[in-house]
Each structure stands twice: as structure tokens, then as C-alpha cells.
Write a protein that holds these residues in place. Sequence first.
Motif, PDB file in Angstrom:
ATOM      1  N   ASP A  74      -8.093 -12.456 -25.046  1.00 17.51           N
ATOM      2  CA  ASP A  74      -7.787 -13.135 -26.131  1.00 17.51           C
ATOM      3  C   ASP A  74      -7.784 -14.464 -26.065  1.00 17.51           C
ATOM      4  O   ASP A  74      -7.640 -15.006 -25.022  1.00 17.51           O
ATOM      5  N   PRO A  75      -8.012 -15.010 -27.191  1.00 20.55           N
ATOM      6  CA  PRO A  75      -7.997 -16.663 -27.150  1.00 20.55           C
ATOM      7  C   PRO A  75      -6.541 -17.256 -26.596  1.00 20.55           C
ATOM      8  O   PRO A  75      -6.536 -18.245 -25.878  1.00 20.55           O
ATOM      9  N   ARG A  76      -5.508 -16.822 -26.899  1.00 21.67           N
ATOM     10  CA  ARG A  76      -4.188 -17.411 -26.634  1.00 21.67           C
ATOM     11  C   ARG A  76      -4.285 -16.917 -25.033  1.00 21.67           C
ATOM     12  O   ARG A  76      -3.786 -17.969 -24.175  1.00 21.67           O
ATOM     13  N   GLY A  77      -4.775 -15.931 -24.336  1.00 22.13           N
ATOM     14  CA  GLY A  77      -4.486 -15.897 -22.903  1.00 22.13           C
ATOM     15  C   GLY A  77      -5.561 -16.841 -22.203  1.00 22.13           C
ATOM     16  O   GLY A  77      -5.378 -17.420 -21.066  1.00 22.13           O
ATOM     17  N   MET A  78      -6.870 -17.079 -22.849  1.00 19.64           N
ATOM     18  CA  MET A  78      -7.654 -17.897 -22.213  1.00 19.64           C
ATOM     19  C   MET A  78      -7.314 -19.425 -22.164  1.00 19.64           C
ATOM     20  O   MET A  78      -7.235 -20.182 -21.292  1.00 19.64           O
ATOM     21  N   ILE A  79      -6.600 -19.814 -23.388  1.00 25.93           N
ATOM     22  CA  ILE A  79      -5.942 -21.049 -23.730  1.00 25.93           C
ATOM     23  C   ILE A  79      -4.846 -21.233 -22.376  1.00 25.93           C
ATOM     24  O   ILE A  79      -4.728 -22.473 -21.710  1.00 25.93           O
ATOM     25  N   SER A  80      -4.161 -20.073 -22.202  1.00 28.61           N
ATOM     26  CA  SER A  80      -2.995 -20.391 -21.174  1.00 28.61           C
ATOM     27  C   SER A  80      -3.467 -20.767 -19.831  1.00 28.61           C
ATOM     28  O   SER A  80      -3.121 -21.550 -19.322  1.00 28.61           O
ATOM     29  N   ARG A  81      -4.994 -20.004 -19.591  1.00 33.38           N
ATOM     30  CA  ARG A  81      -5.371 -20.153 -18.197  1.00 33.38           C
ATOM     31  C   ARG A  81      -5.803 -21.536 -18.097  1.00 33.38           C
ATOM     32  O   ARG A  81      -5.999 -22.354 -17.110  1.00 33.38           O
ATOM     33  N   ILE A  82      -6.544 -21.995 -19.141  1.00 29.50           N
ATOM     34  CA  ILE A  82      -7.237 -23.530 -18.958  1.00 29.50           C
ATOM     35  C   ILE A  82      -6.227 -24.569 -19.017  1.00 29.50           C
ATOM     36  O   ILE A  82      -6.344 -25.447 -18.288  1.00 29.50           O
ATOM     37  N   LYS A  83      -5.078 -24.393 -19.711  1.00 29.99           N
ATOM     38  CA  LYS A  83      -3.994 -25.312 -19.555  1.00 29.99           C
ATOM     39  C   LYS A  83      -3.264 -25.349 -18.211  1.00 29.99           C
ATOM     40  O   LYS A  83      -2.895 -26.170 -17.633  1.00 29.99           O
ATOM     41  N   ALA A  84      -3.132 -24.040 -17.618  1.00 29.19           N
ATOM     42  CA  ALA A  84      -2.897 -23.836 -16.021  1.00 29.19           C
ATOM     43  C   ALA A  84      -3.481 -24.616 -15.253  1.00 29.19           C
ATOM     44  O   ALA A  84      -2.859 -25.328 -14.263  1.00 29.19           O
ATOM     45  N   LEU A  85      -4.901 -24.642 -15.291  1.00 28.43           N
ATOM     46  CA  LEU A  85      -5.812 -25.273 -14.456  1.00 28.43           C
ATOM     47  C   LEU A  85      -5.992 -26.869 -14.752  1.00 28.43           C
ATOM     48  O   LEU A  85      -6.461 -27.646 -13.913  1.00 28.43           O
ATOM     49  N   ALA A  86      -5.905 -27.090 -15.857  1.00 29.74           N
ATOM     50  CA  ALA A  86      -6.253 -28.613 -16.586  1.00 29.74           C
ATOM     51  C   ALA A  86      -5.615 -29.846 -15.309  1.00 29.74           C
ATOM     52  O   ALA A  86      -6.471 -30.680 -15.042  1.00 29.74           O
ATOM     53  N   PRO A  87      -4.225 -29.731 -15.131  1.00 29.62           N
ATOM     54  CA  PRO A  87      -3.794 -30.689 -14.547  1.00 29.62           C
ATOM     55  C   PRO A  87      -4.506 -30.864 -13.014  1.00 29.62           C
ATOM     56  O   PRO A  87      -4.729 -31.931 -12.495  1.00 29.62           O
ATOM     57  N   ALA A  88      -4.787 -29.898 -12.153  1.00 27.81           N
ATOM     58  CA  ALA A  88      -5.290 -29.694 -11.034  1.00 27.81           C
ATOM     59  C   ALA A  88      -6.772 -30.543 -10.968  1.00 27.81           C
ATOM     60  O   ALA A  88      -6.907 -31.092 -10.142  1.00 27.81           O
ATOM     61  N   VAL A  89      -7.387 -30.462 -12.043  1.00 26.41           N
ATOM     62  CA  VAL A  89      -8.608 -30.887 -12.472  1.00 26.41           C
ATOM     63  C   VAL A  89      -8.738 -32.202 -12.640  1.00 26.41           C
ATOM     64  O   VAL A  89      -9.159 -33.424 -12.147  1.00 26.41           O
ATOM     65  N   GLN A  90      -7.864 -32.501 -13.922  1.00 24.52           N
ATOM     66  CA  GLN A  90      -8.112 -34.051 -14.625  1.00 24.52           C
ATOM     67  C   GLN A  90      -7.303 -34.953 -13.733  1.00 24.52           C
ATOM     68  O   GLN A  90      -7.770 -36.130 -13.672  1.00 24.52           O
ATOM     69  N   ASP A  91      -6.138 -34.619 -13.093  1.00 27.91           N
ATOM     70  CA  ASP A  91      -5.353 -35.290 -12.338  1.00 27.91           C
ATOM     71  C   ASP A  91      -6.312 -35.849 -11.002  1.00 27.91           C
ATOM     72  O   ASP A  91      -5.774 -36.909 -10.365  1.00 27.91           O
ATOM     73  N   SER A  92      -7.350 -35.152 -10.554  1.00 26.13           N
ATOM     74  CA  SER A  92      -8.178 -35.569  -9.390  1.00 26.13           C
ATOM     75  C   SER A  92      -9.228 -36.489  -9.996  1.00 26.13           C
ATOM     76  O   SER A  92      -9.999 -37.158  -9.289  1.00 26.13           O
ATOM     77  N   GLY A  93      -9.356 -36.642 -11.350  1.00 28.84           N
ATOM     78  CA  GLY A  93     -10.325 -37.762 -11.992  1.00 28.84           C
ATOM     79  C   GLY A  93     -11.361 -36.962 -12.417  1.00 28.84           C
ATOM     80  O   GLY A  93     -12.637 -37.677 -12.842  1.00 28.84           O
ATOM     81  N   ALA A  94     -11.566 -35.717 -12.269  1.00 22.80           N
ATOM     82  CA  ALA A  94     -12.838 -34.899 -12.634  1.00 22.80           C
ATOM     83  C   ALA A  94     -12.568 -34.560 -14.147  1.00 22.80           C
ATOM     84  O   ALA A  94     -11.481 -34.271 -14.878  1.00 22.80           O
ATOM     85  N   ALA A  95     -13.550 -34.159 -14.994  1.00 19.93           N
ATOM     86  CA  ALA A  95     -13.788 -33.802 -16.209  1.00 19.93           C
ATOM     87  C   ALA A  95     -13.525 -32.192 -16.119  1.00 19.93           C
ATOM     88  O   ALA A  95     -14.125 -31.585 -15.375  1.00 19.93           O
ATOM     89  N   LEU A  96     -12.845 -31.593 -17.017  1.00 19.32           N
ATOM     90  CA  LEU A  96     -12.853 -30.039 -17.075  1.00 19.32           C
ATOM     91  C   LEU A  96     -13.590 -29.637 -18.289  1.00 19.32           C
ATOM     92  O   LEU A  96     -13.237 -29.988 -19.356  1.00 19.32           O
ATOM     93  N   LEU A  97     -14.662 -29.023 -17.988  1.00 19.76           N
ATOM     94  CA  LEU A  97     -15.452 -28.187 -18.849  1.00 19.76           C
ATOM     95  C   LEU A  97     -15.308 -26.973 -18.961  1.00 19.76           C
ATOM     96  O   LEU A  97     -15.039 -26.181 -17.851  1.00 19.76           O
ATOM     97  N   ILE A  98     -15.447 -26.157 -20.039  1.00 22.19           N
ATOM     98  CA  ILE A  98     -15.184 -24.752 -20.198  1.00 22.19           C
ATOM     99  C   ILE A  98     -16.709 -24.003 -20.120  1.00 22.19           C
ATOM    100  O   ILE A  98     -17.225 -24.687 -21.147  1.00 22.19           O
TER     101      ILE A  98
END
Length: 227
Positions: free
Chosen positions: A51-75
Motif C-alpha cells: 500500500d502507498p503508506r507502507g512504501m512511503i515509510s520504506r522510502i523515508k527510512a532509506l532516504a537519509p542513508a542515500v542522500q546524506d552520502s551525496g547521492a540522489a535517491l530515485l524510486i
Amino acid sequence: MAAKPAPPRPAPRLYLATPVVDDPAPLVASLPGVLAAADVAAVLLRLRPADPRGMISRIKALAPAVQDSGAALLIDGHADLVARAGADGAHLTGIDALQDALPTLKPDRIAGVGGLTTRHDSMAAGEAGADYMLFGEPDARGQRPSADAIAERLQWWAELFEPPCVGFAATFDEAMEFATAGADFVLVGELIWDDSRGPAAALADAQQAIRQGHAMSGTSRSGMMPA
């Protein structure tokens, strides 16, 4: 007056596709160390459908690990979730999916596209406003062109068109070949995660293969993943 020589083309950068993510916790823990092993421009997050809420939760959990490294996060797909989850863009498959997603993503986010089986499709995607073209990824049946055919398509695109091109590499040799052909980015996925030495070591080897291929290329072209 002699023409000014074109500046050397920067070495291609890595584009890392994740495994299909259901529980994000293991990847949240390991991803910063993996991304530190090489110069990764972007991470493609592949989500198990939910469901969308569950997928958004997963994206938000992973976003800092990606974006803090300087990489762009694409879905991978799900352009409608990008803004709500704080991602940087989406990767779409096929012209129709790209055109459907462009109003949602533009002008602030990245819209990449793959599934381009013909040169005509590639040019149509470029004209539509795609930020990059991916060549060589497996189709729904797991089939993909030969490495030589992928390299030929990358070289054709790199010589004639401005938007960046990405080569999907299933082996280290392909990563080297696609860098030589003129890819701006090399996408790696299972090649990294299935390596018995661990993903950090595999990613470092992929970067080394890209640099070796770039050193043999002798072409001049620049390209950066749009921000």
C-alpha cells in the motif's frame, strides 16, 4: 584559427540499484558503508509492492542513508510517491510511463527512463524531457540485448544527443565496456549484491572497471545526473 578542443569527458559515475526492499532495516544499516566504497551518483530503490503508506515509510527510512552520502535517491516506478516520500526522482519503464509521470516530477525532480527497445523510442524519450536514458536492462522476461548491442546503443546516443545515457552492467567486463562506449553512468545491481566478498568490495571493483574503460575511451563528452 584552430578549433578549441573539447574538454575531456568525465569518468562515468555509478548508479546503484538496490535489491527489492521489503524490510528496509538491513539496508539502512549497511548502505552508508557500501556507498562510501565508491563514487555513487544515485541509488535506484526497488520496492516490493504494498500500500502507498507502507512504501512511503520504506522510502523515508532509506532516504537519509542515500542522500546524506551525496547521492540522489530515485524510486523504481511510483512517481506519485516521490514528492511525498522526499525522494529525488523516479525511474520509469517505457515512453507511456515517462509521459504519465512527467507532470508529477517536473521541474523539480529527476525523470529517468528505460525500456527503450528502439532508437526511435530513445529519441522520443529525449524529446519528451527525460533526464537520462537507460540501455541494457533486462525486460519483464529477464531478457536483454548482447553487451555489444548495448555498447553500440550507448555510443550512438553519446555521440549525438545531450541527455545522459546509462548502461546496465551485469558483469565487471560490461561496466568497463560501457564506460569505453561513452556511458555517462553505469547502473549495477545484482552484480554488487550477489558478490560473495560483499557489496562494498564489489562496488569498488565496478568503479575500477569503469575507470579502466574510461581511460580507453578517448571520447570527449560531459554528463551529470540532474539534481
